[in-house]
Design a protein around this motif. Structure first.
Motif, PDB file in Angstrom:
ATOM      1  N   SER A 280       1.014  -1.126   0.160  1.00 11.23           N
ATOM      2  CA  SER A 280       0.334   0.115  -0.007  1.00 11.23           C
ATOM      3  C   SER A 280       0.648   1.276  -0.089  1.00 11.23           C
ATOM      4  CB  SER A 280      -0.808  -0.175   1.448  1.00 11.23           C
ATOM      5  OG  SER A 280       0.101   0.015   2.511  1.00 11.23           O
ATOM      6  N   PRO A 281       0.184   2.678  -0.873  1.00  8.94           N
ATOM      7  CA  PRO A 281       1.030   3.497  -0.608  1.00  8.94           C
ATOM      8  C   PRO A 281       1.542   4.042   1.069  1.00  8.94           C
ATOM      9  CG  PRO A 281      -0.649   4.062  -1.543  1.00  8.94           C
ATOM     10  CD  PRO A 281      -0.771   2.674  -0.691  1.00  8.94           C
ATOM     11  N   HIS A 282       0.769   3.692   2.143  1.00  4.75           N
ATOM     12  CA  HIS A 282       1.177   4.118   3.544  1.00  4.75           C
ATOM     13  C   HIS A 282       2.379   3.323   3.692  1.00  4.75           C
ATOM     14  CE1 HIS A 282      -2.027   6.444   2.604  1.00  4.75           C
ATOM     15  NE2 HIS A 282      -3.123   4.738   2.659  1.00  4.75           N
ATOM     16  N   GLU A 283       3.441   2.022   3.488  1.00  8.53           N
ATOM     17  CA  GLU A 283       3.601   1.197   4.022  1.00  8.53           C
ATOM     18  C   GLU A 283       4.583   1.542   4.251  1.00  8.53           C
ATOM     19  OE1 GLU A 283       5.149  -4.009   3.476  1.00  8.53           O
ATOM     20  OE2 GLU A 283       4.164  -2.173   1.368  1.00  8.53           O
ATOM     21  N   ARG A 284       5.773   2.276   3.422  1.00  4.54           N
ATOM     22  CA  ARG A 284       7.210   3.251   3.733  1.00  4.54           C
ATOM     23  C   ARG A 284       7.238   3.777   4.594  1.00  4.54           C
ATOM     24  NH1 ARG A 284      10.445   5.786  -1.528  1.00  4.54           N
ATOM     25  NH2 ARG A 284      12.488   6.553   0.051  1.00  4.54           N
ATOM     26  N   TYR A 285       5.721   4.455   4.867  1.00  6.61           N
ATOM     27  CA  TYR A 285       6.343   5.583   5.896  1.00  6.61           C
ATOM     28  C   TYR A 285       5.569   5.515   7.040  1.00  6.61           C
ATOM     29  CZ  TYR A 285       7.643   7.472   1.512  1.00  6.61           C
ATOM     30  OH  TYR A 285       8.746   7.890   0.787  1.00  6.61           O
ATOM     31  N   TYR A 286       4.669   4.255   6.866  1.00  5.22           N
ATOM     32  CA  TYR A 286       4.223   3.867   8.273  1.00  5.22           C
ATOM     33  C   TYR A 286       5.023   4.079   9.505  1.00  5.22           C
ATOM     34  CZ  TYR A 286       1.711   1.833  11.947  1.00  5.22           C
ATOM     35  OH  TYR A 286       0.961   1.219  13.462  1.00  5.22           O
ATOM     36  N   LYS A 287       4.194   4.639  10.879  1.00  7.49           N
ATOM     37  CA  LYS A 287       4.953   4.682  11.893  1.00  7.49           C
ATOM     38  C   LYS A 287       3.678   5.052  12.917  1.00  7.49           C
ATOM     39  CE  LYS A 287       5.326  10.179  12.283  1.00  7.49           C
ATOM     40  NZ  LYS A 287       4.989  10.608  10.826  1.00  7.49           N
ATOM     41  N   PRO A 288       3.546   3.722  14.549  1.00  7.57           N
ATOM     42  CA  PRO A 288       2.881   4.304  15.259  1.00  7.57           C
ATOM     43  C   PRO A 288       2.610   5.885  15.755  1.00  7.57           C
ATOM     44  CG  PRO A 288       5.112   3.578  16.183  1.00  7.57           C
ATOM     45  CD  PRO A 288       5.269   3.925  14.589  1.00  7.57           C
ATOM     46  N   GLY A 289       1.923   5.924  15.972  1.00  6.13           N
ATOM     47  CA  GLY A 289       0.825   7.205  16.582  1.00  6.13           C
ATOM     48  C   GLY A 289       0.765   7.308  17.827  1.00  6.13           C
ATOM     49  N   GLY A 290       1.197   8.704  18.118  1.00  4.72           N
ATOM     50  CA  GLY A 290       0.916   9.366  19.593  1.00  4.72           C
ATOM     51  C   GLY A 290       2.281   8.551  20.680  1.00  4.72           C
ATOM     52  N   VAL A 291       1.189   8.039  21.823  1.00  2.00           N
ATOM     53  CA  VAL A 291       2.188   6.978  22.747  1.00  2.00           C
ATOM     54  C   VAL A 291       3.130   6.419  22.324  1.00  2.00           C
ATOM     55  CG1 VAL A 291       0.186   8.268  24.549  1.00  2.00           C
ATOM     56  CG2 VAL A 291       0.182   5.894  23.630  1.00  2.00           C
ATOM     57  N   TYR A 292       2.280   5.587  21.436  1.00  3.56           N
ATOM     58  CA  TYR A 292       3.150   4.470  20.677  1.00  3.56           C
ATOM     59  C   TYR A 292       4.741   4.717  20.357  1.00  3.56           C
ATOM     60  CZ  TYR A 292      -0.411   0.886  22.149  1.00  3.56           C
ATOM     61  OH  TYR A 292      -1.168   0.103  22.392  1.00  3.56           O
ATOM     62  N   PHE A 293       4.160   5.839  19.535  1.00  2.54           N
ATOM     63  CA  PHE A 293       5.962   6.756  18.726  1.00  2.54           C
ATOM     64  C   PHE A 293       6.796   6.388  19.752  1.00  2.54           C
ATOM     65  CE2 PHE A 293       8.262   9.071  17.430  1.00  2.54           C
ATOM     66  CZ  PHE A 293       8.708   9.124  15.936  1.00  2.54           C
ATOM     67  N   GLU A 294       6.185   7.569  21.385  1.00  6.22           N
ATOM     68  CA  GLU A 294       7.742   7.235  21.895  1.00  6.22           C
ATOM     69  C   GLU A 294       7.995   6.336  21.969  1.00  6.22           C
ATOM     70  OE1 GLU A 294       8.443  10.788  22.554  1.00  6.22           O
ATOM     71  OE2 GLU A 294       6.939  11.525  20.752  1.00  6.22           O
ATOM     72  N   ALA A 295       6.841   5.498  22.820  1.00  2.00           N
ATOM     73  CA  ALA A 295       7.323   4.277  23.554  1.00  2.00           C
ATOM     74  C   ALA A 295       8.916   3.374  23.164  1.00  2.00           C
ATOM     75  CB  ALA A 295       6.496   3.429  24.071  1.00  2.00           C
ATOM     76  N   CYS A 296       7.981   3.044  21.123  1.00  2.00           N
ATOM     77  CA  CYS A 296       9.079   2.599  20.684  1.00  2.00           C
ATOM     78  C   CYS A 296      10.255   3.341  20.114  1.00  2.00           C
ATOM     79  CB  CYS A 296       8.053   2.619  19.052  1.00  2.00           C
ATOM     80  SG  CYS A 296       8.686   1.420  18.040  1.00  2.00           S
ATOM     81  N   SER A 297      10.307   4.599  20.252  1.00  2.00           N
ATOM     82  CA  SER A 297      11.257   5.246  19.116  1.00  2.00           C
ATOM     83  C   SER A 297      12.426   5.224  21.360  1.00  2.00           C
ATOM     84  CB  SER A 297      11.216   6.711  19.899  1.00  2.00           C
ATOM     85  OG  SER A 297      10.655   7.530  20.764  1.00  2.00           O
ATOM     86  N   LYS A 298      11.903   4.768  22.619  1.00  2.00           N
ATOM     87  CA  LYS A 298      12.938   4.367  23.372  1.00  2.00           C
ATOM     88  C   LYS A 298      13.374   3.112  23.708  1.00  2.00           C
ATOM     89  CE  LYS A 298      10.589   7.988  26.230  1.00  2.00           C
ATOM     90  NZ  LYS A 298       9.939   9.220  26.584  1.00  2.00           N
ATOM     91  N   GLY A 299      12.928   2.323  22.434  1.00  2.84           N
ATOM     92  CA  GLY A 299      12.608   0.656  22.682  1.00  2.84           C
ATOM     93  C   GLY A 299      12.003   0.048  24.230  1.00  2.84           C
TER      94      GLY A 299
END
Length: 360
Positions: A280-299
């Motif tokens: 899909s067009p969104h696959e390459r640029y997908y990132k989890p939203g909101g608070v999940y993004f912050e937790a993900c960036s911290k591992g």
């Protein structure tokens, strides 16, 4: 990215909208991300990017002369997309979509007239890539991503949603910096196999190797006291090094998962549906939203979405049927099998998959 067009909504009426407008192919047409840290990240706009920013700033005034009562609440020009939060103050002559399409057309016109045709500006615009980059849109009618919806929008209904969205728009450079400097944490893996079950996954896969694991499973009928008791048990185990697994389906499960995440403890979340489709067009640029993004960036986060085959895996079917039989016996009613495509079966399967992963 997924657009949130709402059926039956009057797009001419008073409302507040957040729009995201991606460039075709996500080419960095407007500038580059710079900064030595996430906190200092910023977008250095090129001449065209600065022009787009000026057009955004003047959008409300431009349309005021056409009878549109608008107020720009936030804007951000990123290297390859634009964010704007705009308020419709009075009913519009046409839908808000006409405003967005007009802005997009104006940007394309400016690009082709003032930048595409001038080779020296092509070099200035795109000094870090070949000059022919500036001519990539020669045979296209628009610089923007081709999408039947024309734009991606979210209507801000809920109390507090506006302030959160404005913060999100302003925070885009920092978030992009984190994603670019932690690519492994934001890469979608399409074939993660655990216990013979296939998943799509994203996040810190090292969490799967952690020996101390706990599953959070709470009945929908659990009372506040039961949820609080379980929450304290989970937090104690997390402080002692356990990784928490949860499908976060019931209110109790969601509360506990949220608290674990807010405390910064590692969390593995099982999703029923969370990733864009393959190709899909969104696959390459997908990132989890909101608070999940912050937790993900911290591992501190791993997202696992079972593939369709997982719900039909014999082991999972047997685990769900055993759980259903136990519940039927405990409540003294006859056991009835669930259709494999039913929502209840899938929710139960998520928890049984979580149990399988924790006990492996």
């Amino acid at each position: 990215m997924r657009h949130h067009r709402e059926k039956g909504w009057d797009y001419r009426g008073r409302a507040i909208y957040h729009f995201t407008l991606p460039v075709e192919g996500r080419y960095p047409l407007f500038g580059t991300l710079e900064g030595e840290s996430a906190e200092k990240a910023f977008v250095r706009l090129n001449p065209f990017g600065r022009r787009v920013c000026q057009m955004l700033s003047g959008l409300a005034q431009f349309y005021k002369e056409k009878g549109y009562a608008l107020k720009m609440l936030a804007q951000m020009v990123m290297p390859d997309h634009v964010h704007l939060v705009i308020q419709v103050l009075e009913p519009l002559p046409q839908s808000i979509g006409a405003v967005v399409r007009g802005f997009k057309s104006g940007c394309t016109k400016v690009y082709k007239e003032e930048y595409y045709c001038r080779g020296e500006n092509a070099t200035e615009l795109h000094s870090d890539v070949p000059v022919h980059f500036a001519r990539i849109f020669a045979d296209r009618g628009s610089i923007w991503q081709q999408d039947a919806a024309y734009y991606h929008e979210r209507i801000l209904h809920a109390q507090g949603q506006l302030s959160r969205m404005i913060d999100y728009v302003k925070d885009n450079p920092r978030r992009l910096w984190l994603k670019r400097h932690n690519p492994d944490l934001f890469r979608i893996h399409r074939d993660t196999v655990l216990c013979g079950v296939s998943f799509t996954s994203l996040g810190n896969h090292f969490l799967l190797q952690w020996p101390d694991r706990q599953l959070v499973e709470m009945s929908r009928s659990a009372d506040r006291a039961s949820i609080e008791k379980r929450l304290q048990e989970v937090l104690t185990a997390a402080r002692n090094g356990a990784v928490t697994y949860s499908a976060a389906i019931s209110d109790g499960e969601r509360l506990i998962a949220k608290t674990v995440r807010e405390h910064g403890f590692p969390l593995v979340v099982l999703l029923a549906d969370g990733f864009p489709a393959v190709g899909s067009p969104h696959e390459r640029y997908y990132k989890p939203g909101g608070v999940y993004f912050e937790a993900c960036s911290k591992g501190a986060l791993l997202l696992l979405e079972p593939k369709e085959s997982a719900y039909l895996h014999p082991t999972i079917i047997n685990l769900v049927e055993d759980a259903l039989r136990r519940k039927a016996e405990a409540r003294h009613y006859a056991y009835t099998a669930l259709p494999y495509d039913s929502k209840r079966y899938r929710f139960m399967a998520l928890n049984e998959i979580g149990r399988l992963l924790v006990e492996r």
